[in-house]
Motif scaffolding. Structure first.
Motif, mmCIF file in Angstrom:
data_model
loop_
_atom_site.group_PDB
_atom_site.id
_atom_site.type_symbol
_atom_site.label_atom_id
_atom_site.label_comp_id
_atom_site.label_asym_id
_atom_site.label_seq_id
_atom_site.Cartn_x
_atom_site.Cartn_y
_atom_site.Cartn_z
ATOM 1 N N ASN A 15 0.720 -1.153 0.013
ATOM 2 C CA ASN A 15 0.097 -0.098 0.026
ATOM 3 C C ASN A 15 0.767 1.364 0.125
ATOM 4 N N LYS A 17 3.900 1.740 0.896
ATOM 5 C CA LYS A 17 5.073 1.906 2.077
ATOM 6 C C LYS A 17 5.912 0.706 1.893
ATOM 7 N N THR A 79 -0.997 -4.108 -3.266
ATOM 8 C CA THR A 79 -2.119 -3.160 -2.939
ATOM 9 C C THR A 79 -3.189 -3.955 -2.387
ATOM 10 N N GLU A 82 -7.216 -1.850 1.697
ATOM 11 C CA GLU A 82 -6.889 -0.773 2.574
ATOM 12 C C GLU A 82 -6.197 0.524 1.783
ATOM 13 N N GLY A 83 -5.319 -0.037 0.782
ATOM 14 C CA GLY A 83 -4.318 0.791 0.130
ATOM 15 C C GLY A 83 -4.976 1.642 -1.284
ATOM 16 N N ASN A 86 -7.469 7.263 -1.555
ATOM 17 C CA ASN A 86 -6.740 8.408 -1.146
ATOM 18 C C ASN A 86 -7.241 8.913 0.192
#
Length: 168
Positions: A15, A17, A79, A82-83, A86
């Motif tokens: 996601n 990170k 992804t 949750e990702g 925005n």
């Protein structure tokens, strides 16, 4: 208790990170996402890649996370549902599912949304037949898929009209 010397290191992106994991190599991606990272939007359904509830995006393409070992995602971009948004702004696919009432019990919804995004990542102009083919392998026990296909078509039209591809 597992022997930590048998663990492997897996670096990937989840996601958006960077994530560095030390996990048992026999763990599936869905189990690591849910149990190690707390990303429970990825559902565990059939556990053999047939229902699509565990669908994630792996480098932008739909992948069944229950049939993948964690080592297979090294240096990849994952992804999960949750990702997709925005912050408070929903992805057009998420909003289309809400607008068309394509969400029934919700169990299949994360996998359906991610599969819909993957379809449009590959072909932003996908027609109904291509959408239905792309959703093949995602099971929903509550609907006849009409509203789900309609949601993907609406998201496609909104994304194309807005000029932004919203590719993940």
């Amino acid at each position: 208790m597992q022997n930590k010397s048998n663990f492997i290191k897996v670096d990937c992106e989840v996601n958006g990170k960077p994530v560095s994991l030390h996990v048992s190599p026999d763990q599936t991606v869905v189990d690591v996402l849910r149990n190690e990272l707390g990303l429970t939007g990825t559902k565990k359904g059939c556990d053999d890649g047939n229902c699509g509830a565990c669908t994630i995006l792996l480098d932008g393409k739909a992948a069944k996370s229950c049939s993948m070992l964690i080592g297979q995602v090294r240096n990849k971009k994952i992804t999960t549902i949750e990702g997709v948004s925005n912050g408070e702004i929903l992805h057009p696919m998420q909003q289309a599912f809400i607008d068309t009432f394509a969400i029934q019990c919700g169990f299949c919804t994360p996998g359906m949304i991610l599969s819909g995004i993957a379809i449009l990542n590959e072909n932003p102009d996908a027609d109904e037949e291509e959408i239905r083919e792309g959703l093949h392998g995602n099971l929903c026990r509550c609907t006849g898929y009409v509203k789900i296909v309609e949601a993907v078509e609406i998201a496609r039209d909104r994304m194309n009209a807005g000029g932004a591809k919203n590719e993940i």
